[in-house]
Design an enzyme around this catalytic site. Structure first.
Site, PDB file in Angstrom:
ATOM      1  N   TRP A 307     108.574 -78.017  37.139  1.00 25.40           N
ATOM      2  CA  TRP A 307     108.060 -77.122  36.446  1.00 25.40           C
ATOM      3  C   TRP A 307     108.530 -76.723  35.535  1.00 25.40           C
ATOM      4  O   TRP A 307     107.830 -76.091  34.195  1.00 25.40           O
ATOM      5  CB  TRP A 307     107.309 -75.605  37.179  1.00 25.40           C
ATOM      6  CG  TRP A 307     106.390 -76.109  38.599  1.00 25.40           C
ATOM      7  CD1 TRP A 307     105.779 -76.268  38.658  1.00 25.40           C
ATOM      8  CD2 TRP A 307     107.432 -75.910  39.710  1.00 25.40           C
ATOM      9  NE1 TRP A 307     105.480 -76.650  40.416  1.00 25.40           N
ATOM     10  CE2 TRP A 307     107.055 -76.004  40.608  1.00 25.40           C
ATOM     11  CE3 TRP A 307     108.573 -75.509  39.872  1.00 25.40           C
ATOM     12  CZ2 TRP A 307     107.186 -76.193  42.213  1.00 25.40           C
ATOM     13  CZ3 TRP A 307     109.444 -75.321  41.738  1.00 25.40           C
ATOM     14  CH2 TRP A 307     108.636 -75.587  42.077  1.00 25.40           C
ATOM     15  N   ASP A 308     109.559 -77.493  34.706  1.00 25.09           N
ATOM     16  CA  ASP A 308     110.077 -76.421  33.706  1.00 25.09           C
ATOM     17  C   ASP A 308     110.065 -75.168  32.942  1.00 25.09           C
ATOM     18  O   ASP A 308     110.020 -74.455  31.927  1.00 25.09           O
ATOM     19  CB  ASP A 308     109.229 -77.406  32.512  1.00 25.09           C
ATOM     20  CG  ASP A 308     110.136 -77.196  30.598  1.00 25.09           C
ATOM     21  OD1 ASP A 308     111.391 -76.789  31.024  1.00 25.09           O
ATOM     22  OD2 ASP A 308     109.185 -77.391  29.731  1.00 25.09           O
ATOM     23  N   TYR A 309     110.191 -74.551  34.294  1.00 25.87           N
ATOM     24  CA  TYR A 309     110.734 -72.845  34.072  1.00 25.87           C
ATOM     25  C   TYR A 309     112.035 -72.501  33.828  1.00 25.87           C
ATOM     26  O   TYR A 309     112.594 -71.756  34.920  1.00 25.87           O
ATOM     27  CB  TYR A 309     109.619 -72.400  35.244  1.00 25.87           C
ATOM     28  CG  TYR A 309     108.035 -71.916  35.427  1.00 25.87           C
ATOM     29  CD1 TYR A 309     107.678 -72.348  34.882  1.00 25.87           C
ATOM     30  CD2 TYR A 309     108.183 -72.312  36.858  1.00 25.87           C
ATOM     31  CE1 TYR A 309     106.320 -72.642  34.164  1.00 25.87           C
ATOM     32  CE2 TYR A 309     106.651 -72.676  36.503  1.00 25.87           C
ATOM     33  CZ  TYR A 309     105.841 -72.582  35.441  1.00 25.87           C
ATOM     34  OH  TYR A 309     104.195 -72.096  36.380  1.00 25.87           O
ATOM     35  N   LYS A 335     109.312 -67.551  32.094  1.00 24.62           N
ATOM     36  CA  LYS A 335     107.751 -68.379  31.788  1.00 24.62           C
ATOM     37  C   LYS A 335     106.490 -68.007  32.721  1.00 24.62           C
ATOM     38  O   LYS A 335     105.513 -68.007  31.678  1.00 24.62           O
ATOM     39  CB  LYS A 335     107.781 -69.662  31.850  1.00 24.62           C
ATOM     40  CG  LYS A 335     109.635 -70.287  30.703  1.00 24.62           C
ATOM     41  CD  LYS A 335     109.250 -72.042  30.541  1.00 24.62           C
ATOM     42  CE  LYS A 335     110.095 -72.458  29.286  1.00 24.62           C
ATOM     43  NZ  LYS A 335     110.168 -74.021  29.358  1.00 24.62           N
ATOM     44  N   ARG A 489     102.257 -84.813  29.271  1.00 29.36           N
ATOM     45  CA  ARG A 489     102.235 -83.535  28.902  1.00 29.36           C
ATOM     46  C   ARG A 489     101.354 -82.492  28.291  1.00 29.36           C
ATOM     47  O   ARG A 489     101.771 -83.262  26.951  1.00 29.36           O
ATOM     48  CB  ARG A 489     103.373 -82.092  28.928  1.00 29.36           C
ATOM     49  CG  ARG A 489     103.209 -81.197  28.975  1.00 29.36           C
ATOM     50  CD  ARG A 489     104.727 -80.141  29.216  1.00 29.36           C
ATOM     51  NE  ARG A 489     106.042 -80.367  28.235  1.00 29.36           N
ATOM     52  CZ  ARG A 489     107.107 -80.779  28.237  1.00 29.36           C
ATOM     53  NH1 ARG A 489     107.384 -79.443  28.983  1.00 29.36           N
ATOM     54  NH2 ARG A 489     107.511 -81.504  27.524  1.00 29.36           N
TER      55      ARG A 489
END
Length: 673
Positions: A307-309, A335, A489
């Protein structure tokens, strides 16, 4: 008795160098707290602009180049100067009282490199060599990293390169492999120093390829530039992934000899079928021995991230009252809006962290973690679920479009994995909390942080459809080469361009850590400098930047409209606004100069957010005798003030034109009679 304890704490703080804002986060611990108390809730409304310094970039650089900049620098107050870096890595020292330039160093970076994360420099580091003689050249040094991956040491008093460091004052960092293009690998955040060592991270292009450059953190002797160690955060055994790096600001505990790294997700971000397992030590707070690079401990905040967290915020080092006594901790906001509080010596959670089941509907070949860690004591700083019924916009037009967008996408709540139909990512990959980090008041034991409320839709594109794929406008496209999927995205927006979720879109949050209680939320920002015609709606704006807090009881922050704001630290009530040339999407700071307290912020806008672009650093202070804001400036420097004045002026013009037309027609009728 409690008041006495707080007074003693403030006096102790005032006796320390924290008064000087010598570090990117205010002090070495990254608390962004200043013991200055000259500016208070009672007088902050009288602040006047002290000076406005322009770097010259806006005039000297091509407009197309400036559109790729983000002015995110926070000045340091050291050696009787304010010292900061520009997006093009020029380092500038200013007179604190007048804003006049004292010196400037230009590393002459290439403007043809197209850096993946745009041209940005969040700050510089300051270090004093206690072995050098007083007055010796480069006894006090400024370290800065560059977009073209150099680490440079400058004399803090003159700005001249330190000839004894590296090769004539600089080290060129080798990425360790051939880059796809020069800007794939860069440095964006300030280095940190401790025990004679300078440590620097890197920023690497997301979502390009599995075989990306390694995300090694590198350390050098602060005197000579000799390499001391490097540390790759990602354990590569049995996985196929290039990097987990450290692009965000780091922290140092000098007494313990520890440096704390907030690490990123592994590459690429949104499909991890070739990197099974939790991917240690990605998405982690990692504590290293600063002199050797040896691992002391690590705590992972997201397992097998898709999740690109990653961790974007500086770990805040604090001594807190846990309810069972005082304890040295590391506070790590995320985040997702979580706040992890870890023991500084062991990395173990101070309060329980539960592993909870999360959605498992991953794309083909994905191997998700069945659980994720959830802090149980400190509540999330923002909501973590968005539904189609939460869509915003005008009924009958905008709202149905947003409802459809949410409804047609996978949306099972936090940690819903990316999919080919599109997945709602909320909080978005920009936060929650971002690089602006949190601030901690050690006297009142309150944590403050800015958060963004926005939704993203992430869509996986099968590899056979990715070749020649032309993403729609406003969509970020990542090839994710080496995986079965590319990705897009995009922030979820209505047909008119406003965010699809209900406002507020940006808030400052205050948290009592001991009680595990949110004290207040306060909306930050208006639509004035983002919406057509300058209409100022109190929607809040997304906030990647952070706050500065003071013993005077104030919270200062910028936003994506062109104001610096002050809030009451106790209640969250907005008390003052200072108009800026363009939005100040940077962390503010405060300092004392010749008996006067100043508050300063970089105001250069933010190209990724679509704001206007500038090149200023602006400082405010209390008025001197005979000074003060005029009635006119008080009117136009309020949100919507300029729009109101223009609207009133336009209305008067219309009234005059109507009156003239009526008079002309009346005269014609009289002549006809």
């Amino acid at each position: 008795m409690r008041s006495l304890v707080r007074l003693l704490a403030v006096l102790l703080l005032c006796a320390e160098p924290a008064l000087a804002w010598e570090y990117w986060g205010g002090d070495r611990e990254g608390t962004r707290f200043s013991p200055l108390n000259q500016i208070t809730p009672d007088n902050v409304g009288t602040l006047v602009r002290a000076w406005d310094f322009r770097t010259g970039d806006l005039d000297a650089r091509a407009p197309e180049l400036m559109k790729r900049t983000k002015f995110e620098a926070t000045p340091l107050f050291v050696e009787d100067s304010l010292i900061f870096c520009t997006p093009f890595n020029e380092v500038i020292a200013l007179d604190p009282g007048t804003g006049a330039q004292k010196w400037r160093y230009d590393p002459k970076i290439s403007t043809a490199q197209r850096p993946a994360n745009r041209y940005v420099c969040r700050g510089v580091a300051y270090w004093v060599d206690d072995r050098a003689a007083e007055g010796a050249a480069c006894r006090s040094r400024i370290f800065t990293g560059t977009n073209d991956v150099r680490l440079i040491a400058l004399d803090a008093r003159t700005g001249k390169p330190c000839a004894d460091f590296g090769n004539g004052g600089e080290i060129r960092i080798d990425a360790g492999m051939k880059l796809e293009w020069p800007g794939e690998f860069q440095i964006t955040s300030a280095p940190v120093t401790g025990r004679g060592v300078v440590v620097v991270g890197s920023a690497i292009a997301d979502n390009r390829r599995v075989d990306a450059p390694l995300g090694a953190v590198r350390a050098y002797d602060a005197r000579t530039g000799e390499k001391r160690w490097s540390f790759d955060p990602l354990v590569h055994d049995g996985i196929s992934a290039g990097h987990s790096n450290v692009w965000a600001p780091m922290s140092v505990d000098e007494a313990r000899g520890l440096v704390f790294l907030p690490t990123t997700s592994p590459s690429p971000d949104f499909w991890g079928g070739q990197r099974p397992g939790n991917n240690e030590h990605a998405n982690s707070v990692v504590a290293l021995r600063i002199e050797s690079g040896a691992l002391a401990w690590a705590f992972q905040t997201v397992h097998h991230d898709v999740w690109d967290y990653d961790l974007p915020a500086q770990p805040t080092l604090a001594r807190i009252d846990t309810g069972a006594g005082m304890r040295d901790v590391v506070i790590q906001p995320t985040k997702q809006g979580f706040v992890f509080v870890l023991d500084r010596d062991t990395g173990k959670p101070v309060w329980p962290v539960e592993e909870r089941a999360v959605p498992q509907s991953g794309a083909e070949g994905e191997k998700l973690s069945p659980t994720q860690p959830f802090p149980t004591h400190v509540p999330p700083l923002l909501t973590q679920r968005i539904r189609a019924t939460d869509a915003a916009g005008m009924p009958g037009f905008e709202r149905p479009a947003c409802e459809t967008l949410f409804g047609q996408s996978s949306n099972d709540g936090l940690y819903t994995p990316p999919s080919t139909r599109g997945t709602v990512i909320y909080p978005m990959t920009g936060g929650g909390v971002n690089w602006g980090s949190a601030a901690f008041d050690p006297v009142n034991q309150i944590l403050y942080a800015n958060v963004s409320h926005a939704v993203q839709i992430v869509t996986l594109i099968p590899r056979d459809q990715a070749k020649g794929f032309n993403p729609p406008p406003g969509h970020d496209f990542g090839r994710q080469e080496g995986t079965p999927f590319a990705m897009t995205r995009a922030v979820a927006k209505s047909p008119l361009g406003s965010l699809c979720n209900q406002p507020p879109w940006g808030e400052t949050v205050a948290v009592d850590l001991k009680a595990g209680k949110i004290l207040w939320h306060s909306t930050v920002g208006t639509s004035e400098d983002l919406a057509p015609l300058g209409i100022a709606l109190r929607t809040g704006t997304p906030l990647v930047n952070g706050v500065a807090i003071t013993a005077g009881g104030l919270v200062f922050t910028g936003a994506m409209d062109a104001y610096l704001r002050a809030f009451d630290a106790r209640s969250g009530r907005e008390l003052w606004l200072g108009r800026l040339p363009v939005p100040g999407v940077a962390n503010p700071m405060t300092y004392l100069w010749k008996g006067e307290q100043y508050v300063a912020i970089g105001a250069g806008g933010h190209s990724e957010a679509g704001t206007s672009i500038g090149d200023s650093v602006v400082a405010f202070r209390l008025p001197r005798a005979g000074e003060g804001a005029s009635l006119w400036s008080r009117i136009i420097d309020r949100p919507g003030g300029r729009f109101t004045v223009k609207a009133v002026a336009a209305g008067l013009v219309v009234v005059v034109l109507v009156a003239l037309l009526w008079r002309w027609r009346r005269r014609r009728r009289m002549r006809s009679a």
